[in-house]
Write a protein that holds these residues in place. Sequence first.
Motif, PDB file in Angstrom:
ATOM      1  N   MET A   1       0.975  -1.162   0.136  1.00 18.81           N
ATOM      2  CA  MET A   1      -0.076   0.157  -0.055  1.00 18.81           C
ATOM      3  C   MET A   1       0.895   1.252   0.114  1.00 18.81           C
ATOM      4  SD  MET A   1      -3.093   0.711  -0.212  1.00 18.81           S
ATOM      5  CE  MET A   1      -4.412   1.722   0.152  1.00 18.81           C
ATOM      6  N   THR A   2       1.928   0.930   0.789  1.00 12.12           N
ATOM      7  CA  THR A   2       2.812   2.460   0.472  1.00 12.12           C
ATOM      8  C   THR A   2       3.226   2.582  -0.646  1.00 12.12           C
ATOM      9  OG1 THR A   2       3.649   1.394   2.918  1.00 12.12           O
ATOM     10  CG2 THR A   2       4.953   3.288   2.018  1.00 12.12           C
ATOM     11  N   HIS A   3       3.673   1.708  -1.398  1.00 10.19           N
ATOM     12  CA  HIS A   3       4.058   1.917  -2.821  1.00 10.19           C
ATOM     13  C   HIS A   3       3.005   2.438  -3.667  1.00 10.19           C
ATOM     14  CE1 HIS A   3       6.649  -1.997  -2.099  1.00 10.19           C
ATOM     15  NE2 HIS A   3       7.676  -0.740  -1.802  1.00 10.19           N
ATOM     16  N   PHE A   4       1.652   2.049  -3.388  1.00 13.95           N
ATOM     17  CA  PHE A   4       0.652   2.648  -4.043  1.00 13.95           C
ATOM     18  C   PHE A   4       0.332   4.379  -3.852  1.00 13.95           C
ATOM     19  CE2 PHE A   4      -0.683  -1.567  -5.265  1.00 13.95           C
ATOM     20  CZ  PHE A   4      -0.911  -1.368  -6.616  1.00 13.95           C
ATOM     21  N   LYS A   5       0.326   4.418  -2.413  1.00 14.94           N
ATOM     22  CA  LYS A   5       0.502   5.854  -2.056  1.00 14.94           C
ATOM     23  C   LYS A   5       1.455   6.841  -2.383  1.00 14.94           C
ATOM     24  CE  LYS A   5      -2.838   5.223   1.940  1.00 14.94           C
ATOM     25  NZ  LYS A   5      -2.893   5.078   3.411  1.00 14.94           N
ATOM     26  N   ALA A   6       2.612   6.324  -2.352  1.00 17.94           N
ATOM     27  CA  ALA A   6       3.702   7.148  -3.182  1.00 17.94           C
ATOM     28  C   ALA A   6       3.811   7.270  -4.416  1.00 17.94           C
ATOM     29  CB  ALA A   6       4.890   6.395  -2.670  1.00 17.94           C
ATOM     30  N   SER A   7       2.868   6.290  -5.118  1.00 14.22           N
ATOM     31  CA  SER A   7       2.591   6.605  -6.556  1.00 14.22           C
ATOM     32  C   SER A   7       1.665   7.509  -6.728  1.00 14.22           C
ATOM     33  CB  SER A   7       2.453   4.996  -6.993  1.00 14.22           C
ATOM     34  OG  SER A   7       1.877   5.360  -8.391  1.00 14.22           O
ATOM     35  N   ILE A   8       0.768   7.368  -6.055  1.00 14.32           N
ATOM     36  CA  ILE A   8      -0.493   8.582  -6.162  1.00 14.32           C
ATOM     37  C   ILE A   8       0.104  10.024  -5.875  1.00 14.32           C
ATOM     38  CG2 ILE A   8      -2.712   9.393  -4.815  1.00 14.32           C
ATOM     39  CD1 ILE A   8      -3.257   6.614  -4.254  1.00 14.32           C
ATOM     40  N   ASP A   9       0.997  10.023  -4.823  1.00 10.31           N
ATOM     41  CA  ASP A   9       1.594  11.518  -4.485  1.00 10.31           C
ATOM     42  C   ASP A   9       2.360  12.006  -5.828  1.00 10.31           C
ATOM     43  OD1 ASP A   9       0.374  11.453  -2.152  1.00 10.31           O
ATOM     44  OD2 ASP A   9       2.201  10.898  -1.083  1.00 10.31           O
ATOM     45  N   ARG A  10       2.929  11.017  -6.650  1.00  7.87           N
ATOM     46  CA  ARG A  10       3.819  11.149  -7.557  1.00  7.87           C
ATOM     47  C   ARG A  10       3.243  11.703  -9.056  1.00  7.87           C
ATOM     48  NH1 ARG A  10       8.957   7.400  -8.265  1.00  7.87           N
ATOM     49  NH2 ARG A  10       9.183   8.430  -6.123  1.00  7.87           N
ATOM     50  N   LEU A  11       2.181  11.014  -9.004  1.00 10.40           N
ATOM     51  CA  LEU A  11       1.343  11.333 -10.210  1.00 10.40           C
ATOM     52  C   LEU A  11       0.588  12.291  -9.853  1.00 10.40           C
ATOM     53  CD1 LEU A  11      -0.186   7.982 -11.404  1.00 10.40           C
ATOM     54  CD2 LEU A  11       1.469   9.093 -12.253  1.00 10.40           C
ATOM     55  N   ARG A  12      -0.045  12.772  -8.916  1.00 10.39           N
ATOM     56  CA  ARG A  12      -0.665  14.071  -8.598  1.00 10.39           C
ATOM     57  C   ARG A  12      -0.027  15.272  -8.713  1.00 10.39           C
ATOM     58  NH1 ARG A  12      -5.993  13.757  -7.089  1.00 10.39           N
ATOM     59  NH2 ARG A  12      -6.808  12.008  -5.834  1.00 10.39           N
TER      60      ARG A  12
ATOM     61  N   LYS B   1       2.628  15.432 -10.568  1.00  6.59           N
ATOM     62  CA  LYS B   1       3.181  15.531 -11.835  1.00  6.59           C
ATOM     63  C   LYS B   1       1.943  16.115 -12.697  1.00  6.59           C
ATOM     64  CE  LYS B   1       5.842  11.882 -12.822  1.00  6.59           C
ATOM     65  NZ  LYS B   1       6.298  10.571 -13.649  1.00  6.59           N
ATOM     66  N   LYS B   2       1.175  15.602 -12.740  1.00  4.06           N
ATOM     67  CA  LYS B   2       0.070  15.616 -13.704  1.00  4.06           C
ATOM     68  C   LYS B   2      -1.340  16.182 -13.541  1.00  4.06           C
ATOM     69  CE  LYS B   2      -1.395  12.621 -17.183  1.00  4.06           C
ATOM     70  NZ  LYS B   2      -2.732  12.530 -16.612  1.00  4.06           N
ATOM     71  N   ILE B   3      -1.817  15.580 -12.526  1.00  3.03           N
ATOM     72  CA  ILE B   3      -3.409  15.763 -12.215  1.00  3.03           C
ATOM     73  C   ILE B   3      -3.927  17.042 -12.170  1.00  3.03           C
ATOM     74  CG2 ILE B   3      -5.248  15.129 -10.659  1.00  3.03           C
ATOM     75  CD1 ILE B   3      -4.057  12.822 -11.922  1.00  3.03           C
ATOM     76  N   SER B   4      -2.876  17.948 -11.643  1.00  2.00           N
ATOM     77  CA  SER B   4      -3.518  19.369 -11.514  1.00  2.00           C
ATOM     78  C   SER B   4      -3.605  19.775 -12.801  1.00  2.00           C
ATOM     79  CB  SER B   4      -2.292  20.397 -10.530  1.00  2.00           C
ATOM     80  OG  SER B   4      -1.253  20.078 -11.258  1.00  2.00           O
ATOM     81  N   LYS B   5      -2.671  19.513 -13.975  1.00  2.00           N
ATOM     82  CA  LYS B   5      -2.704  20.148 -15.184  1.00  2.00           C
ATOM     83  C   LYS B   5      -3.949  19.669 -15.924  1.00  2.00           C
ATOM     84  CE  LYS B   5      -0.225  19.782 -19.587  1.00  2.00           C
ATOM     85  NZ  LYS B   5      -1.124  18.948 -20.024  1.00  2.00           N
TER      86      LYS B   5
END
Length: 391
Positions: free
Chosen positions: A364-375, A377-381
């Motif tokens: 789960m920690t890997h998934f959460k880190a991945s969400i933070d990274r994606l958010r 990087k690109k989600i706001s855009k």
Amino acid sequence: MSDELDIPRDTSVNDEHTIRILEEKIRAMQIETESLRKELNYYKSEMEKLLSPPLIEAIVLDVLEDGRVIVKSTSGPNLVVNVSDTVDFKSIRTGKYVALNQRGSAIVEVLRDREDPLIKSMEIIEKPNVKYNDIGGLDQQILEVREVVELPLKKPSLFKELGITPPKGILLYGPPGTGKTMLAKAVAAESEATFIHVVASEFAQKFVGEGARVVRDVFELARKKAPSIIFIDEIDAIGAKRVDLGTSGEREVQRTLMQLLAEIDGFQPLDNIKIIGATNRIDILDPALLRPGRFDRLIEIPLPNIQGRKQILRIYLRNMKIDGSVDVDELARITEGFSGADLKNLCTEAGYIAIREGSHFINMTHFKASIDRLRSKKISKDVIDRGEKYV
Ligand SMILES: Nc1ncnc2c1ncn2[C@@H]1O[C@H](COP(=O)(O)OP(=O)(O)OP(=O)(O)O)[C@@H](O)[C@H]1O
């Protein structure tokens, strides 16, 4: 004169100096003459080119043993021609574009390779390998597409019997990365139809009439390969409402759209061709495209809700080595605003984070880190883009 040439007045003292100045002047004039001569030659050769008779373009079909070549001239017939001494014979091969002299009797130049606009604009998949159960969160849309595309292709007699006319074309609309292409591929696969994928912006060609020709060729191919599904992505690139047709580029896009409408009007609802358009700009589409008998069934493909995100995550987690800490419900809850494509990236990125850590399971920690990274990087855009684009 001496003033003009900058020669000092006291020539008796300065003879050598004077000579040097004159020599420099002569050199400068020689350079000037040389450059004017080159310019003159350039203009002469340009004049010659303009006055010389036009050449004929042809494509090489075969190179004969006796050194002659069979070509198909773009103006029509196949010809057997010679090769001019100025041309490197080795560079002549089947499929090469060449220029023939005006009489059409000899190859005088080998032309640069260029892409066939038809091939550049599309991809044909005889058997797409996407299944309905690879798609998450779109159960309703899948049902509808099956009814209006798959069923008429598979069982036209059913419709004939009941006197029902299915739509010729449907339009999938919604934000990027939500599964429009996947859905079109899946319906082609399940209907055992050839999938012809064209990106409408590629129709906008450089040459007048070329876009319309590509549209004609795509439909011709669909007829040959029927049953077929023509998937036109980014249809807004040629199907947007136009306010003014001022430039030649805009007129060319309009001609391409006209050709597309004519092709759609030219076949019957129960012929074995269906068209699926996709766009994330339904707000700007020309109403002509949406008239009955054209793209007359609109299907929204929205961003997945929490249930949809759960389904999509489950699809990707099927093949991943995860440990007991991974909570799909929680992941679906904290990924509000993610598209199917974002969720796929999220899973891949979580896998990479695990690999970098040398871990044998993804937690789960890997998934959460991945969400933070994606958010970050690109989600706001994406959200900003969607706000502007998607209606
Ligand atoms: N609903 C979904 N279920 C499963 N995977 C999805 C879904 N939506 C998107 N994906 C994943 O994202 C990728 C891109 O999706 P797809 O190309 O179908 O989106 P699209 O809506 O056509 O996007 P665009 O408008 O940018 O062309 C797919 O190959 C798939 O891996």
